[in-house]
Structures are given as C-alpha cells and as structure tokens.
Design a protein around this motif. Structure first.
Motif, PDB file in Angstrom:
ATOM      1  N   ALA B  45       0.821  -1.200   0.000  1.00 16.79           N
ATOM      2  CA  ALA B  45       0.000   0.000   0.000  1.00 16.79           C
ATOM      3  C   ALA B  45       0.855   1.251   0.000  1.00 16.79           C
ATOM      4  O   ALA B  45       1.980   1.263   0.520  1.00 16.79           O
ATOM      5  CB  ALA B  45      -0.925   0.002   1.223  1.00 16.79           C
ATOM      6  N   LEU B  46       0.312   2.321  -0.589  1.00 18.35           N
ATOM      7  CA  LEU B  46       0.919   3.647  -0.567  1.00 18.35           C
ATOM      8  C   LEU B  46       2.362   3.667  -1.055  1.00 18.35           C
ATOM      9  O   LEU B  46       3.217   4.334  -0.472  1.00 18.35           O
ATOM     10  CB  LEU B  46       0.821   4.256   0.839  1.00 18.35           C
ATOM     11  N   LEU B  47       2.645   2.928  -2.095  1.00 11.90           N
ATOM     12  CA  LEU B  47       3.955   2.975  -2.736  1.00 11.90           C
ATOM     13  C   LEU B  47       4.033   4.264  -3.545  1.00 11.90           C
ATOM     14  O   LEU B  47       3.127   4.584  -4.310  1.00 11.90           O
ATOM     15  CB  LEU B  47       4.101   1.769  -3.667  1.00 11.90           C
ATOM     16  N   SER B  48       5.097   5.072  -3.377  1.00 16.10           N
ATOM     17  CA  SER B  48       5.230   6.324  -4.114  1.00 16.10           C
ATOM     18  C   SER B  48       5.528   6.052  -5.589  1.00 16.10           C
ATOM     19  O   SER B  48       6.047   4.993  -5.924  1.00 16.10           O
ATOM     20  CB  SER B  48       6.364   7.171  -3.538  1.00 16.10           C
ATOM     21  N   PRO B  49       5.247   7.028  -6.444  1.00 16.18           N
ATOM     22  CA  PRO B  49       5.561   6.848  -7.867  1.00 16.18           C
ATOM     23  C   PRO B  49       7.052   6.695  -8.105  1.00 16.18           C
ATOM     24  O   PRO B  49       7.868   7.173  -7.303  1.00 16.18           O
ATOM     25  CB  PRO B  49       5.057   8.142  -8.504  1.00 16.18           C
ATOM     26  N   PHE B  50       7.399   6.037  -9.204  1.00 16.70           N
ATOM     27  CA  PHE B  50       8.783   5.850  -9.657  1.00 16.70           C
ATOM     28  C   PHE B  50       9.640   5.090  -8.652  1.00 16.70           C
ATOM     29  O   PHE B  50      10.848   5.274  -8.573  1.00 16.70           O
ATOM     30  CB  PHE B  50       9.450   7.212  -9.981  1.00 16.70           C
ATOM     31  N   LEU B  55       5.227  -0.857 -11.064  1.00 14.09           N
ATOM     32  CA  LEU B  55       4.165   0.012 -10.572  1.00 14.09           C
ATOM     33  C   LEU B  55       4.635   1.466 -10.684  1.00 14.09           C
ATOM     34  O   LEU B  55       4.886   2.124  -9.677  1.00 14.09           O
ATOM     35  CB  LEU B  55       3.818  -0.319  -9.113  1.00 14.09           C
ATOM     36  N   PRO B  56       4.753   1.983 -11.946  1.00 17.83           N
ATOM     37  CA  PRO B  56       5.420   3.273 -12.155  1.00 17.83           C
ATOM     38  C   PRO B  56       4.764   4.450 -11.420  1.00 17.83           C
ATOM     39  O   PRO B  56       5.456   5.371 -11.014  1.00 17.83           O
ATOM     40  CB  PRO B  56       5.366   3.487 -13.671  1.00 17.83           C
ATOM     41  N   VAL B  66      -1.937   2.452  -9.414  1.00 22.53           N
ATOM     42  CA  VAL B  66      -2.506   3.745  -9.802  1.00 22.53           C
ATOM     43  C   VAL B  66      -2.549   3.908 -11.323  1.00 22.53           C
ATOM     44  O   VAL B  66      -3.520   4.413 -11.881  1.00 22.53           O
ATOM     45  CB  VAL B  66      -1.703   4.904  -9.153  1.00 22.53           C
ATOM     46  N   LEU B  67      -1.478   3.434 -12.004  1.00 16.80           N
ATOM     47  CA  LEU B  67      -1.455   3.567 -13.466  1.00 16.80           C
ATOM     48  C   LEU B  67      -2.607   2.780 -14.107  1.00 16.80           C
ATOM     49  O   LEU B  67      -3.284   3.248 -15.017  1.00 16.80           O
ATOM     50  CB  LEU B  67      -0.103   3.093 -14.013  1.00 16.80           C
TER      51      LEU B  67
END
Ligand SMILES: Nc1ncnc2c1ncn2[C@@H]1O[C@H](COP(=O)(O)OP(=O)(O)OP(=O)(O)O)[C@@H](O)[C@H]1O
Ligand SMILES: [Mg+2]
Lengths: 259, 276
Positions: B45-50, B55-56, B66-67
């Motif tokens: 959960a709540l993995l930041s972008p990049f 999961l980019p 999210v993508l």
C-alpha cells in the motif's frame, strides 16, 4: 367542368397592429388544360392566393372547390393524398429543394409517398420523368446544388408532374431564369399541358410571358380583383387603372403591339 | 480533407486533438495493458511513484496499481462523457425540432418543460436522480444527460423556427409528406450544425459531472473513475498527495483537450462558411 373554383377568398394579416386584407373577396375558376394568369403589382396578394389554394395557408373566409370537392374540408391523411393532384413550382429553384438532397431523392419522394411505384420500379420512373422534362437520366445521382438553375427548374417540374396532377401552381416559376432558358421552360410547360391536360395557375408580373402562355388573366390590386377576362383582350385594352399601369410598365409589349 | 487540413492549422486544435487521441488510446489499451481487475491489490500500500518498475505511478491506500486505475478511469470518463453528451444532443435536437416545427400548444408545453429543467442546476438534478435510482453506469449517464439537453433543445428550436419558413418545407408539404417525416428528415438534419457546435462544451461538462458524482461516492461502484480516485486519495492527502494529483491532472487535461479540439472544429467550419 372546373378543376379549381375559388370563391370569396379572404386572408387578413396584421400590419402594425391594424388588420389589413392581403386577399380580399377573390373569386376565379380554372378549367382543365387551361392556364389562368394572376398578375398584379408587388404585394397585391398573388403568392398569398397561391398558398391558400395549396392549403399551405388557411383562409379567413371563402370556399375552394378542387376537382368538384370541398378542398377546405379535407385534413390529415385525406388532404395529403389529395395533394397528389395539386402541385406547385416555386420561383427560386434552389430554395425549393432540401439543400442536402440529390435529384433522385427529390423525384423519389412523391412516387413513394403516393405509392405510385414500387421501390424497384422507382429508378426507372425517375429516369422517365427526367427525360420527360428534357434532362439526361444520368443527372439523377447529382446533388441539387450541382446542377444549373434551368436544370433545377426542370427537376421541379418533374417533381410536380410525378403524381399526375390536374393543376400546377407556378409562382413566378420562370422569373428567376435567363431569357433563353425561360423560353425553353415555357415551351416545356405548354407541351405538358397539351399532352397531359394539366391546368396552370400562372403567377407572373411579366405581361409579355402571360400573353404568350395564358388563356385568361386575373389582375389583382391590393388583394382585390381589379379586372379579369381573356388574356390577350385584357392586355390589349386594359380597363382598370392598375391594368393600364401594368401594361404601360411593360415596354417590350408596347413595341410588339405597334406594327 | 481540406477541412481536416484547416482543423490542424491552429496549435490549440493540434494540442486538443493530441490529448484526445492519447485519451482514446489509453481507454482502448486499458484492458490490454492492464488485464484483470484494476481494483485488485497489486502490491504494498501507498507505494510512491517511480519506486518500482512494475508500478510506475505507485499504489494507493489499498495497494492498487494507480497507473492501471488511471487507464481504466479513462475508459469510464470517455464512455460516460460521450454517451451522456450524445444522449443530451439527441433528446435536445428531437425536443427542439418538435417544439419549433409543431408550434402552438406543443411548443408551449415542451418549452415550459425545458424551462423547468433549466432552472434546476444540472448538478443538483444529477445528484438527486442518482440518489433516488441508485448508482450504476447507465443511471449516471442518464442523470448527466438530464441536465444537459436543454441547451441543445433551445438552439435546435431557434434554428427550426427559421428553417420551417423555407420554400423547401412548403414543397415537402405540397408533395404530401407526413409532418413527422418533414420535421425529422427534412428539417432536423439542416438544423443540426449549430446544435453540434455545443457538443464540446457538453462533453467536457459531462466528464466533470461524472467525476464530481464519483467524488461524492455516487459513481458506479464496480468501475474505476478519476473522481473516485481523487476521493480515495483525499484521506491521505498529506502523506500521499500524488494519489489525488495524478487523476486530477488527467481530468484537467481531458477537459482541456475536449474543449480545444471542439474550438478547433468550430473554427475550421466557421472559416469554411465565410469562404463559401
Ligand atoms: N405572413 C405574413 N404576415 C403579414 N403580412 C404578410 C404575410 N405574408 C404576406 N403578407 C403581406 O400580404 C401582402 C400580399 O403579399 P403577397 O406575397 O401575396 O404579394 P405578391 O403579390 O406575391 O407580391 P410579389 O409580387 O412581390 O411576390 C403583402 O402586403 C405582404 O406584405
Ligand atoms: Mg409573390
């Protein structure tokens, strides 16, 4: 036997709050294969009479007998069916057609609506109609804005005769055409009248044209009949003031008359 | 071809067309690039972008990709926006044509109904409709169309009022055509251009309304929507603002793209008119 008998027809409009009569107690008759001309200055009520006779407009008073029956009593489907016998050709042949339509569709509509020919039969009918008015059958696929004004007026005539009418109302039908084209269209109308015995209610402000095609004439002034009678007789010696003025305003006519 | 060429002459129209093309590609590619349920858990959960190559754009509060949500959200936005706008234009054109062509009592009644719909703010109307009938894609579309058809109806009526006086309509009556056929086959198609000019504004408004409904939790619960994503992200706005910002940017760009492309179309047809 009369095709159209109009009696005591009146139509009032309001102008600046005051009612005025665009058509006032007008009566006339047209027999089979007869051409009755309606003449008169601008605003004398010619187009209003045409629209009343076609039930595009409802009169305030008067009677219209068409082919021996009370035309004003008809409504709905009965009226639409009857319209096959009473057709019209407009002045501006471009405005008279849906700008999106093609020639074939213009001629297909009356044949379809009045059940005159089956779907498979119609293309042949359309080609025959085009040939009847002196056009190439290949024109059928053209858009209405892709043909000339003279050709368009021929298409309008083809549409009018598609349902074999007994009367065609021509409201300034040749006024917008070149002189040479006008002659050809008048020739076509006379030819159709001889062969199919169609009567014409011929509206024009050109007494020269009227004398060439009309049997009888009704001269209107401010919505009222000023005088009527045999076309050549009336044009040769008009009795009413408005008739004299109309004749005087047609120089070509005077020139022809002198020798 | 000439029209297309003229359309691509202004930079705004090109930008609008590019954004729309991207959106359509996203919507079409969503099930191919991200097969399976976009609402399924894809990672922590709540993995930041990049942070992670697979999961980019990171994950949300529940660990959803999210993508993938963004792509599937494009589908919903586009489907709802286009369908609702089409329904509104269709209903508006039909109602406006009937009112303008029939005149008299029919005109009076139809225009009073139009007035009634117009006085209620369209978002409140949509809100009330979805709350009563229940959220599903079809209901959301109907709710949005309910508040959007009055503009097209008025424009169509005004156009029909001028067209019905033309000679060719009298000509159609003279050959005995049925009034309904005259209204819908002869008059309506010629009254459409100014009605269709409204479509970009209506599509843009429909997309925004759909997002707003979803934001309030009144969207179809079985579909990912950008409005729903923004609402989801709101609870963690301080720690993970990207969760609201990413769909927010997508929404703004989409509305902008629709608007710019619509302006381009109107402009290129206006040029064509003034030329002819
Ligand atoms: N819808 C209308 N409302 C009010 N007045 C009208 C309407 N239609 C026609 N009129 C008036 O009725 C009168 C007769 O008009 P009409 O069109 O029949 O004349 P016309 O003889 O055909 O003239 P023209 O030779 O210029 O075609 C004119 O004074 C016109 O202004
Ligand atoms: Mg006239």
């Amino acid at each position: 036997m009369t095709v159209l008998a109009v009696s005591n027809l009146s139509k009032r409009y309001r102008r600046g709050g005051k009612p005025f009569a665009a058509v006032d107690d007008v009566s006339f008759e047209i027999g089979p294969a007869e051409t009755l001309a309606l003449a008169g200055p601008s605003g004398s009520g010619k187009s209003t009479i045409a629209r009343l006779a076609l039930r595009l407009l409802e009169p305030d008073a008067g009677r219209i007998q068409f082919e021996g029956a009370d035309f004003l009593a008809l409504s709905g489907a009965a009226l639409r069916a009857r319209r096959a016998r009473l057709q019209m050709v407009f002045q501006d042949p471009l405005a008279a057609f849906n700008p999106r339509s093609i020639v074939a569709r213009v001629l297909d509509d009356p044949l379809r609506i009045h059940g005159i020919a089956s779907r498979s039969e119609r293309p042949r009918r359309i080609a025959a109609l085009l040939e009847r008015v002196g056009l190439d059958a290949g024109l059928a696929a053209r858009a209405i804005h892709e043909i000339s004004g003279g050709q368009r007026q021929r298409v309008a005539i083809a549409r009018a005769i598609a349902t074999r009418p007994s009367l065609i109302v021509l409201d300034e039908a040749v006024s917008a055409l070149d002189v040479s084209v006008r002659g050809q269209i008048l020739e076509l109308l006379l030819d159709l009248q001889r062969q199919e015995r169609i009567a014409y209610l011929f509206i024009s402000h050109d007494l020269g044209v009227i004398r060439a095609v009309a049997h009888r004439i009704v001269i209107l002034d401010a919505g009222r009949v000023a005088e009527s009678g045999d076309a050549r007789t009336v044009i040769a010696s008009p009795q009413s003031a408005i008739g004299k003025a109309l004749v005087a305003a047609t120089p070509r006519l005077n020139r022809i008359k002198t020798p | 071809m000439k029209r297309l060429h003229r359309f691509f002459q202004t930079p705004e129209a090109i930008a609008g067309a590019l954004i729309l093309a991207l959106l359509v590609i996203m919507a079409l590619a969503a099930p191919l690039l991200f097969p399976g349920d976009p609402q399924a858990i894809a990672g922590p959960a709540l993995l930041s972008p990049f942070q992670h190559w697979s999961l980019p754009l990171g994950t949300d509060r529940l660990g959803r990709d999210v993508l993938a949500e963004l792509f599937h959200g494009a589908r919903t936005s586009l489907a709802v926006g286009l369908t609702a706008a089409a329904a509104a234009l269709l209903v508006g054109a039909v109602v406006g044509t009937m009112a303008g062509f029939a005149g008299g009592l029919i005109d009076e009644v139809l225009m009073r109904i139009t007035d009634a719909f117009q006085t209620v703010p369209s978002f409140l109307l949509a809100l009330a409709f979805v709350s009563i009938v229940g959220p599903s894609l079809g209901v959301v579309i109907a709710a949005i169309a309910l508040g959007a058809w009055t503009g097209p109806a008025r424009v169509a009526r005004a156009e029909v009022l001028s067209i019905r006086e033309r000679d060719y309509v009298a000509g159609a009556r003279v050959i005995g055509m049925h009034p309904l056929e005259i209204a819908f086959r002869e008059v309506l198609p010629n009254a459409l251009p100014p009605v269709l000019a409204l479509s970009s504004v209506i599509v843009a408004a429909a997309i925004l309304t759909e997002a707003a409904l979803s934001f309030l939790g009144l969207g179809d619960p079985n579909r990912v929507t950008w409005g729903g994503m923004i609402a989801e992200g709101r609870t963690v706005l301080r720690t993970a603002p990207f969760l609201s910002i990413v769909p927010g940017i997508a929404l703004v760009l989409t509305v902008l793209g629709v608007y710019l492309a619509g302006e381009g179309v109107v402009e290129s047809t206006a040029v064509r008119r003034s030329l002819s």
